[in-house]
Design a protein around this motif. Sequence first.
Motif, mmCIF file in Angstrom:
data_model
loop_
_atom_site.group_PDB
_atom_site.id
_atom_site.type_symbol
_atom_site.label_atom_id
_atom_site.label_comp_id
_atom_site.label_asym_id
_atom_site.label_seq_id
_atom_site.Cartn_x
_atom_site.Cartn_y
_atom_site.Cartn_z
ATOM 1 N N GLN A 45 9.348 -46.831 39.787
ATOM 2 C CA GLN A 45 10.156 -45.712 39.833
ATOM 3 C C GLN A 45 9.786 -44.511 40.921
ATOM 4 O O GLN A 45 8.718 -44.421 41.346
ATOM 5 N N TYR A 46 10.823 -43.854 41.171
ATOM 6 C CA TYR A 46 10.605 -42.965 42.374
ATOM 7 C C TYR A 46 11.385 -41.453 41.869
ATOM 8 O O TYR A 46 12.509 -41.628 41.216
ATOM 9 N N THR A 47 10.814 -40.480 42.292
ATOM 10 C CA THR A 47 11.433 -39.308 42.408
ATOM 11 C C THR A 47 12.080 -39.116 43.528
ATOM 12 O O THR A 47 11.482 -39.248 44.673
ATOM 13 N N THR A 69 15.033 -36.517 46.135
ATOM 14 C CA THR A 69 15.318 -35.251 46.156
ATOM 15 C C THR A 69 16.652 -35.168 46.625
ATOM 16 O O THR A 69 17.041 -35.997 47.370
ATOM 17 N N LYS A 105 15.682 -36.545 38.220
ATOM 18 C CA LYS A 105 15.625 -36.940 39.744
ATOM 19 C C LYS A 105 14.981 -38.201 39.767
ATOM 20 O O LYS A 105 14.170 -38.270 40.710
ATOM 21 N N ALA A 106 15.199 -39.100 38.851
ATOM 22 C CA ALA A 106 14.303 -40.111 38.897
ATOM 23 C C ALA A 106 15.462 -41.630 39.038
ATOM 24 O O ALA A 106 16.242 -41.786 38.602
#
Length: 71
Positions: free
Chosen positions: A5-7, A9, A40-41
């Motif tokens: 999983q990544y945030t 932007t 934002k994931a």
Amino acid sequence: MAQKQYTVTGMSCEHCVASIKEEVSEVPGVHKVEVDLAAKAVTVRGTDLDDERLRAAIVEAGYRVADPLAA
């Protein structure tokens, strides 16, 4: 099956979601890409997932992976 999983932007619309899904889906081993615009994931599921290639695919789509240490 592995999961990463990544945030991310810079996402603001469904076009952003589609762009990320398209780029990340092309990375070998990826079976499923979920993008939560509000959070934002980006969640990626698959086998033998390469973190560097996944991050590069998100950048290629035109977005930035947030550094978790910067929070």
